[in-house]
Design a protein around this motif. Structure first.
Motif, short mmCIF file in Angstrom:
data_model
loop_
_atom_site.label_atom_id
_atom_site.label_comp_id
_atom_site.label_asym_id
_atom_site.label_seq_id
_atom_site.Cartn_x
_atom_site.Cartn_y
_atom_site.Cartn_z
N GLY A 65 0.70 -1.07 0.05
CA GLY A 65 -0.03 -0.02 0.01
C GLY A 65 0.64 1.27 0.14
O GLY A 65 0.20 2.59 -0.19
N ARG A 86 -11.39 3.35 -10.91
CA ARG A 86 -10.70 3.14 -9.68
C ARG A 86 -9.24 3.93 -9.58
O ARG A 86 -9.06 4.67 -8.66
CB ARG A 86 -10.33 1.91 -9.36
CG ARG A 86 -9.79 1.68 -7.91
CD ARG A 86 -10.08 0.09 -7.61
NE ARG A 86 -9.02 -0.58 -8.28
CZ ARG A 86 -8.94 -2.16 -8.19
NH1 ARG A 86 -9.90 -2.47 -7.38
NH2 ARG A 86 -8.21 -2.65 -8.90
N LEU A 99 -16.50 -10.20 -5.49
CA LEU A 99 -16.80 -9.13 -4.68
C LEU A 99 -17.63 -8.18 -5.54
O LEU A 99 -17.69 -8.35 -6.89
CB LEU A 99 -15.91 -8.48 -4.12
CG LEU A 99 -14.99 -9.51 -2.98
CD1 LEU A 99 -14.00 -8.71 -2.31
CD2 LEU A 99 -15.92 -10.04 -1.80
N THR A 100 -18.32 -7.28 -4.82
CA THR A 100 -19.27 -6.41 -5.66
C THR A 100 -18.50 -5.12 -6.21
O THR A 100 -17.34 -4.88 -5.97
CB THR A 100 -20.38 -5.80 -4.69
OG1 THR A 100 -19.56 -4.82 -3.83
CG2 THR A 100 -21.20 -6.73 -3.98
N VAL A 143 -11.96 0.03 -2.92
CA VAL A 143 -11.20 -0.79 -2.08
C VAL A 143 -10.15 -0.05 -1.53
O VAL A 143 -9.73 -0.37 -0.28
CB VAL A 143 -10.35 -1.99 -3.02
CG1 VAL A 143 -9.56 -1.36 -4.10
CG2 VAL A 143 -9.65 -2.68 -2.23
N GLU A 181 -17.36 -2.56 -3.63
CA GLU A 181 -16.14 -3.25 -3.00
C GLU A 181 -14.87 -3.06 -3.94
O GLU A 181 -13.82 -2.54 -3.49
CB GLU A 181 -16.27 -4.54 -2.57
CG GLU A 181 -17.24 -4.63 -1.41
CD GLU A 181 -17.65 -6.11 -0.97
OE1 GLU A 181 -17.88 -6.35 0.24
OE2 GLU A 181 -17.82 -6.86 -1.93
N ASN A 182 -15.10 -3.29 -5.01
CA ASN A 182 -13.66 -3.18 -6.04
C ASN A 182 -13.48 -1.74 -6.23
O ASN A 182 -12.37 -1.43 -6.32
CB ASN A 182 -14.05 -4.01 -7.31
CG ASN A 182 -13.58 -5.45 -7.23
OD1 ASN A 182 -12.41 -5.95 -6.86
ND2 ASN A 182 -14.55 -6.36 -7.33
N ILE A 216 -12.16 1.48 1.60
CA ILE A 216 -12.70 0.59 2.68
C ILE A 216 -11.93 -0.25 3.06
O ILE A 216 -12.37 -1.13 4.03
CB ILE A 216 -13.97 -0.08 1.95
CG1 ILE A 216 -13.61 -1.07 0.84
CG2 ILE A 216 -15.06 0.97 1.61
CD1 ILE A 216 -14.73 -1.86 0.33
N THR A 217 -10.70 -0.46 2.63
CA THR A 217 -9.39 -1.22 3.26
C THR A 217 -8.75 -0.29 4.10
O THR A 217 -7.38 -0.86 4.61
CB THR A 217 -9.04 -2.28 2.58
OG1 THR A 217 -8.26 -1.62 1.51
CG2 THR A 217 -9.89 -3.12 1.64
N ALA A 218 -8.78 0.69 4.02
CA ALA A 218 -7.85 1.58 4.76
C ALA A 218 -7.56 1.43 6.27
O ALA A 218 -8.58 0.73 6.75
CB ALA A 218 -8.25 3.36 4.50
N ARG A 219 -6.62 2.07 6.92
CA ARG A 219 -6.34 1.97 8.20
C ARG A 219 -7.50 2.77 9.09
O ARG A 219 -6.79 3.93 9.53
CB ARG A 219 -5.00 1.88 8.51
CG ARG A 219 -4.06 1.09 7.95
CD ARG A 219 -2.96 1.10 8.62
NE ARG A 219 -2.11 -0.12 8.08
CZ ARG A 219 -2.51 -1.76 8.41
NH1 ARG A 219 -3.32 -1.76 9.38
NH2 ARG A 219 -1.76 -2.44 7.86
N VAL A 247 -15.92 1.54 8.30
CA VAL A 247 -16.67 1.96 7.02
C VAL A 247 -17.65 2.68 7.08
O VAL A 247 -18.57 2.09 7.70
CB VAL A 247 -16.64 0.77 5.97
CG1 VAL A 247 -16.72 1.00 4.67
CG2 VAL A 247 -15.35 -0.14 6.24
N GLY A 289 -6.71 -6.25 -11.78
CA GLY A 289 -6.76 -6.29 -10.20
C GLY A 289 -8.02 -6.14 -9.72
O GLY A 289 -8.40 -5.44 -8.96
N LEU A 290 -8.98 -6.96 -10.09
CA LEU A 290 -10.26 -6.79 -9.72
C LEU A 290 -10.86 -8.26 -9.18
O LEU A 290 -10.11 -9.22 -9.57
CB LEU A 290 -11.67 -6.53 -10.73
CG LEU A 290 -11.37 -5.26 -11.30
CD1 LEU A 290 -12.28 -5.17 -12.50
CD2 LEU A 290 -11.61 -4.13 -10.35
N VAL A 291 -11.49 -8.27 -7.81
CA VAL A 291 -11.73 -9.78 -7.36
C VAL A 291 -13.13 -9.96 -7.84
O VAL A 291 -14.28 -9.16 -7.72
CB VAL A 291 -12.12 -9.52 -5.93
CG1 VAL A 291 -12.47 -11.04 -5.30
CG2 VAL A 291 -10.64 -9.09 -5.13
#
Ligand SMILES: Nc1ncnc2c1ncn2[C@@H]1O[C@H](COP(=O)(O)OP(=O)(O)OP(=O)(O)O)[C@@H](O)[C@H]1O
Ligand SMILES: Nc1ncnc2c1ncn2[C@@H]1O[C@H](COP(=O)(O)OP(=O)(O)OP(=O)(O)O)[C@@H](O)[C@H]1O
Ligand SMILES: [Mg+2]
Ligand SMILES: [Mg+2]
Lengths: 331, 349, 508, 331
Positions: free
Chosen positions: C77, C156, C97-98, C105, C101-102, C108-111, C115, C92-94
């Protein structure tokens, strides 16, 4: 023109890392045998000891072989242990309790195995439930059925013919049971390595969509693998019943974890990175050798559990370091 | 005259002969009207696990005896998990049972909080066929009917002395996690100490119950190979013998090494008929059931509880194995005199 | 002069024994669009992954971003701290997942402690509004078309950069293969917008026209080394080609057939949601191109014909047989001598974890059955020969497919199908991620097949490719065939025009 | 120009299929309770019965909750059962046998759990061995160690404080044990749904490479999840020891398969397609309700095994048909 980009030429030379990776487990096994041979002079290094070990471990070995088939095709089959038990008690109930001829009982046991495989396959392949869930469920169902069939008691009095064919009959001092293991491993090896079917199974396991678009009937291959594993498990049950001369309704599940361990450990040897029959068989006997040696030295049995687990992890660790800690393709 | 070997052998032989005779009934105490005590009472029997046929057999007979005397007996089916036993006792408390019967296997130490709760709620929790008389019963129990596991080991030891004429070298297979193991092995040891100066226990193999299927056979094989003088294997609980039999056969020592065991489980009796096991010390399940109910009812009636579950031990070997039936049945071969004995003692009819 | 956006010096990367990068040095000026070009496997993506902190480079080299040196290994990161944003080659997408979320990302995955879903949703809608896109935020990303997925990844990255304060660096690793012309235009508008803000962009592509259109300068990698840097304005198409593959190549165009061959296959009555084709046919020796704008549905045609996707109605007529499309399966298609090269290379086309030889010979296994089962030696020989024939580099069939670069993997997978001499060859983006040199090899293979009498259907969003390769092109609009171009009418411009012409007509 | 590219609009309407999928398991559960209520009048439908069930099933529920954490991150942790046992016997040995204060024993048990988690994580994340293999191995090692620590015997006499805190202490007639389960589920739910950490875990589980490219420290997340599951398992061990007032060296493994079953069954409910804590807890109690009801009806034991397996498979099957038999994302 066209400069060659990378320069790894095709080579068929002897490669130390490669050899170590393929035969590391075998080498460790040999070292271990030598070690116990020195620590237990005259007892450990006897033909008798090995012949017994080869025979005793054969149900576990058959189970490990059964497992690698669906594992290669990308499915887990947790029900192999329960299927082994089901097969053993089917023979027990039909032959010893109801007095049917052994042949009929054996056929019924094998048919039961095929039925389990088909049920698993129906839910996994047709309904598309994860294999772990389905086989967890069928394990529980079969366990219940076995308790009902046997009234939870061991069934003795199975025809001596079966015992003769599995345990008492010997070749070079080793019970036939061992040769069944070898025959099954050989068959799986030939199919995996030398037939188109084997390659198809591999593709189905590693890339379902690729396999499907390459015209492979993915569903049929998976069904076949699940049925094969159930059938082999029920052969394992016959071997187990022949070895004990009785049908024990409880032990099948105890073979499950060791069989998984052997399947995965075996995937680090002989053909590293793939589930393979020789690796699996060697792993079963490797672990058994350790336990037999420790037991003979009078070490308490709890040590053998520790040995089992530690040997599994350490062997795979060593193989991982040889491969430079790449993520493995299996699992 | 002072030949300790011969003397010990003679004593051992005598002990063996005593337990070969068909057992006779001895009243566990004074006669009483059991119906008067039992009427309207409810008892919940919790086996160690419902998959144990020995225990299930006892409970089935308890239920039948209960019908004769007006006691309602129910089984708490379980898969051997202590939290299921907990649930069973809580169920008994919640549904006004009078007695909880921990039959041969549920270790009271594992469920002490529930025993306290039961005591507070006035439910009497008993064990039967669990402790040896030499062992201290859990103080939270309302009563206890111990069984002589020591005696079972004692008979096995003397059997080997008798058969080897004082030269037994034994491999013992045991499970230390269950309390009966300790007195049972002590019984074997005492038999050798008192009656056989030349007999030895070569090795004791401790295998957890859940691991019997995978560990007994290889461990016994290894023990046989490293002990060439062994001539007996004692799987102290006879269900172990299914794994010991192939171990002995595979090592090719069937001629020399014999198997003696205890509990009278039918398939092991079949093994005796087939010549794969030599001896099994059995006890009658029906007898155990009756003696258990007898003891509990005495306590409820305010009478003295017997100090010991008065159920005789009986030796099955090739000479009398046919009396157990073909295939063997759990309750055959012990005679039926005791049924009438209990009836009379209980003032039935 | 201001600090360069990126200064790379002596960066090398070794995989096992193979050196993917052998020490590269170049600079990207602030505010410029910098192309990164080179043949397949020359190390472009590897360099991008080094920049992202995914791979640690071999010790020795340095990279400075806006004057700040990157630490190696980089913490995960950390690229964000250096104001970099990426669109990776495989997006680089999952897939499970929705979309939300992608897209969000990073946030919503930050420290952070928690959320704020409402905020994320609003931010996502704002992003969509900015790009004029509307996707279902709750949809599973894998259920989007490849194009929508590419857009998602691009949006993104652009958002990542917007969030940064100060100038940033946007790295686009082959973002265009899935984009039709219209999407590319929009992407370029975005790139110009980004540069307008003072950010810099690294643009990786095999499409030289695109590179010439958007970049200011371009660095060319060859064989893990920098072979030169070109200033776009002063360089011709051929200069680029020469820089990349070391020689000039003439653009080749398929010679039109003298006479139209017999009809080989015909599809009739296709009516799926968003796709309506009364009839479509392909003749022997014909290379039929399918294209259209985003969402026009053209690319579904090969999959429907092959039985790779479920169809409801319609029939396939081929070789005197009529098969309902709904009962078509890949197996049956292969039995009818059809072949399908999907665009999803690692997911549907080849298995990255298995060897090149296994992938290559999968369809031919039965031919290697000797008396004692598979003749492994013969298979090895055949795989080596094919690797040489298709110029797969490195030509070692014992490597795993995943170890090859994208273009080389594509050659392997084309070989897999071509050795069966298919009658009908169905291609979806056959040269996606393939360099200009390799592209010619692939064209040659396809033309040879057509010359032999096979029919080819090629779905592609690349107008130039269609112009070079096809003898007839169908342009789709909203699921229907809108325009048919043949012969001399097929040019890059006419294709583009037809695509847009129809879209504006339809919208109007 | 800007034509809208894709046109599926966002929707937040009530959707019957969606509702059925989310709450189907709950509905089946309610129907089952009603059924047993009718068949067992006055016995089954009592607060007492449910409060007992809620308390006695809590160790299994904690284990299922422990499992879903690494499962979400894409790792299997088979060692949860063994870790539960280890924790229970650690408390037993330190507190009851060696007489250390309860607090110290509890801390030691939790520390043991963390240690197991770290060992698992080391081999899984650093050495890159498949999680199934590693946790199979540590299960075996821990099983051996537990036998050594306890001499294979149950340890009684654990401090009544623990029993008070787990079983005797009650709120609304239900032992505290149940509230611990609820608290853990709540915590997991909050983390999974409302924190960035939860999404990191999800990204790691669904796409490891993508997660890394997105700047997530994949290794650290996986380590954290494995440690969390081991720590929760050791809390499960404390609950188990508190429920029994004793430490039993064998039962842990018996909880393993049911916990897996509950985790997977739970992934069909509440948030279908994802492992989720409420689904897991509901599944544990759903299966327990069935078994309790059958037991109370005096149905033979073997039926309960069949029920367990069949319920698992059928519930997942129903959920699959609601979803149109799509391949599931989990597993
Ligand atoms: N993880 C890996 N392990 C081993 N080799 C690798 C790995 N990743 C890339 N390589 C090798 O490194 C070289 C450079 O690959 P890279 O993906 O960077 O090429 P590229 O320039 O992006 O090609 P393309 O245009 O096809 O995408 C190739 O030879 C490839 O086989
Ligand atoms: N596996 C799937 N499950 C559900 N929906 C899908 C699936 N695959 C595709 N779709 C949907 O079907 C529609 C058509 O998909 P496809 O990839 O063919 O796009 P397309 O119509 O060719 O448009 P584009 O030009 O944007 O790629 C899209 O809306 C897509 O979301
Ligand atoms: Mg690339
Ligand atoms: Mg598209």
């Amino acid at each position: 023109m066209d400069t060659p980009l990378s320069t790894s030429p095709e080579r068929r030379r002897f490669n130390v890392a490669d050899f170590t990776e393929r035969f590391g487990l075998v080498l460790v096994w040999i070292v271990m045998i030598a070690g116990f041979g020195i620590l237990l002079p005259g007892i450990f290094l006897s033909w008798m000891n090995f012949s017994i070990m080869f025979a005793t471990q054969s149900p576990g070995a058959v189970l490990a072989l059964a497992l690698i088939i669906p594992l290669t095709a990308g499915d887990y089959d947790l029900s192999v242990g329960a299927t082994l038990t089901l097969s053993a008690v089917t023979v027990g109930v039909l032959n010893a309790v109801m007095g049917l001829p052994l042949g009929v009982a054996v056929l019924a046991a094998l048919a039961g195995g095929v039925a389990v495989g088909l049920v698993n396959a129906f839910f996994i392949v047709y309904v598309r439930i994860p294999s772990l869930v389905v086989t967890l469920g069928t394990t529980s169902v079969i366990t219940g059925l076995v308790q009902w069939m046997t009234n939870s008691s061991t069934i003795g009095g199975i025809s001596p013919t079966l015992v003769n064919m599995v345990m008492r009959g010997r070749l070079f001092g080793i019970s036939y049971a061992f040769y069944y293991v070898i025959a099954i491993a050989l068959a799986i090896w030939l199919v995996f390595e030398f037939t188109p079917l084997g390659r198809r199974i591999l593709f189905v396991g590693r890339g379902r969509e690729v396999a499907r678009l390459s015209g492979i009937d993915v569903g049929r291959v998976r069904v076949g693998c699940l049925v094969a594993s159930a059938l082999l498990s029920s052969i394992g049950g016959l071997v187990y019943a022949g070895l004990l001369g009785a049908a024990d309704p409880f032990s099948g599940l105890n073979f499950l974890l060791p069989a998984f361990a052997a399947a995965y450990l075996g995937a680090t040897a002989i053909i590293p990175g793939r589930f393979n029959p020789w690796g699996a068989v060697i792993s079963v006997y490797f672990l058994a050798t350790g336990i037999t040696g420790l037991t003979m030295m009078g070490i308490p049995l709890w040590v053998t559990s520790v040995f089992n687990g530690a040997a599994l992890i350490l062997a795979v660790t060593v193989s991982q370091f040889v491969r430079g800690r790449q993520e493995t393709d299996i699992g | 005259h002072a030949d300790p070997v011969a003397e010990g052998l003679a004593r051992a032989t005598q002990i063996v002969e005593e337990h070969r005779a068909v057992p006779t009934f001895q009243a566990p105490g004074e006669s009483f009207d059991i119906r008067a005590v039992a009427a309207g009472k409810k008892m919940l029997s919790i086996p160690n696990t419902s998959s144990n046929q020995f225990l299930k057999g006892i409970i089935r007979r308890e239920i039948e005896v209960g019908k004769e005397i007006g006691l309602e007996v129910r089984e708490w089916e379980n898969q051997g998990q202590p939290n299921q036993w907990v649930q069973g006792i809580e169920y008994a408390i919640a549904n006004d049972f009078d007695i909880v019967d921990l039959i041969s296997g549920v270790n009271p130490a594992v469920i002490e909080p529930q025993l306290e709760a039961a005591k507070a709620a006035g439910v009497q929790v008993f064990t039967s066929h669990f402790y040896d008389p030499s062992q201290e019963a859990n103080p939270l129990l309302a009563g206890d009917l111990p069984f002589s596991f020591y005696g079972q080991g004692w008979i096995m030891g003397n059997w080997a002395i008798h058969k080897t004429e004082g030269a037994a070298n034994v491999i013992v297979v045991k499970s230390d996690e269950v309390p009966p193991t300790e007195p049972l092995v002590r019984g074997i040891r005492d038999a050798f100490e008192q009656n056989c100066p030349n007999c030895t226990i070569l090795t004791e193999i401790n295998v957890g119950i859940t691991e019997w299927g995978t560990k007994i056979q290889p461990a016994v094989q290894a023990a046989l190979l490293s002990n060439p003088t062994a001539n007996y294997v004692f799987p102290i609980y006879d269900s172990m013998s299914q794994f010991v039999v192939p171990a002995v056969e595979l090592t090719g020592r069937g001629e020399m090494v014999k198997i003696a065991t205890g509990n009278g489980t039918p398939f092991v009796l079949d093994f005796i008929r087939e010549g794969r096991v030599e001896m099994d010390v059995g006890e009658s399940l029906d007898w155990v059931a009756r003696a258990t109910i007898d003891g509990y009812m005495r306590k409820l009636a305010g009478l003295e509880m017997p100090e010991e579950l008065a159920v005789p031990l009986y030796i099955f070997d090739e000479t009398n194995i046919e009396t157990a039936g073909t295939p063997a049945e759990a309750n055959k071969g012990y005679g039926d005199e005791y049924v009438a004995g209990f009836h009379e003692n209980w003032q039935l009819k | 002069m201001s600090v360069p956006a990126l200064r790379v010096s002596g960066i090398a990367k070794t995989f096992g024994g193979a050196r993917a990068l052998k020490g590269i040095s170049f600079e990207v000026a602030a505010g410029e669009v910098h192309g990164l070009l080179g043949q397949n496997g020359c190390g472009k993506s590897t360099f991008v992954k080094v920049l992202a902190g995914f791979h640690a480079p071999d010790p020795g080299g340095t990279i400075e971003v806006f004057g700040k040196p990157l630490p190696f290994p980089m913490p995960p990161g950390a690229f964000r701290d250096y104001r970099m944003a990426f669109v990776h080659q495989h997006l680089g997408l999952v897939p499970t997942l929705t979309v939300l979320e992608n897209l969000r990302v990073a946030s919503i995955t930050a420290r952070r402690a928690r959320v704020n879903w409402r905020e994320e949703r609003a931010a996502a809608r704002a992003t969509f509004a900015r790009f004029g896109v509307s996707l279902d935020l709750n949809a599973r990303t894998g259920s989007l078309s490849q194009t929508d997925q590419a857009l998602l990844a691009i949006m993104r990255a652009a958002e990542d950069l917007r969030g940064a304060d100060g100038p940033g660096l946007l790295i686009l690793d082959e973002p265009t293969p899935f984009l039709p012309k219209e999407g590319v235009d929009r992407l370029f508008a975005l790139v110009r917008q980004v540069v307008g803000h003072g950010d810099s962009v690294i643009f990786i592509s095999h499409d030289i026209d695109e590179v010439r259109e958007i970049t200011d300068r371009a660095t060319i990698l060859r064989d893990g080394l920098v072979s030169g840097t070109l200033t776009t304005k002063g360089s011709s198409h051929d200069d680029f080609v020469e820089g990349i593959i070391g020689r000039r190549i003439a653009r080749s165009v398929t010679a039109p057939a003298v006479t139209r061959g017999r009809t080989l296959a015909r599809v009739t009555g296709v009516a799926e949601p968003g796709l309506d084709i009364p009839a479509l046919e392909v003749a022997e020796g014909e290379i039929l191109g399918l294209t259209g704008l985003l969402g026009s549905g053209y690319e579904r045609v090969p999959y429907l014909m092959f039985g790779a996707r479920e169809a409801t109605v319609g029939d396939l007529h081929m070789g005197g047989k009529t098969t309902p499309l709904r009962s078509m399966t890949p197996k049956a298609a292969i039995a009818q001598k059809m072949a399908l090269l999907p665009s999803d290379r690692p997911g549907a086309s080849g298995v990255p974890g298995l060897k090149v030889r296994d992938n290559m010979l999968l369809l031919e296994l039965d031919d290697f059955m000797g008396r004692f089962g598979l003749n492994l030696r013969a298979m090895g020989r055949r795989a080596s020969a094919l690797s040489a024939e298709y110029e797969v580099r490195p030509a070692n069939p014992d490597m795993r497919l995943g170890q090859l670069s994208g273009g080389n993997a594509q050659k392997v997978l084309l070989a897999k199908w071509m050795i069966r001499n298919p009658d009908l060859l169905l291609l979806d983006e056959p040269t996606q991620g393939v360099d200009v040199g390799t592209r010619q090899q692939i064209y040659r293979v396809i033309r040879d097949a057509a010359a032999r009498g096979a029919g080819v259907i090629c779905a592609s969003s690349d107008a130039e490719q269609l112009a070079d390769l096809c003898t007839r092109v169908l342009i789709f609009s909203r699921g229907r065939i809108a325009v048919e171009l043949t012969g001399q009418d097929i040019t890059k411009d006419s294709i583009a025009e037809a695509c847009y012409g129809h879209s504006t007509l339809d919208v109007a």
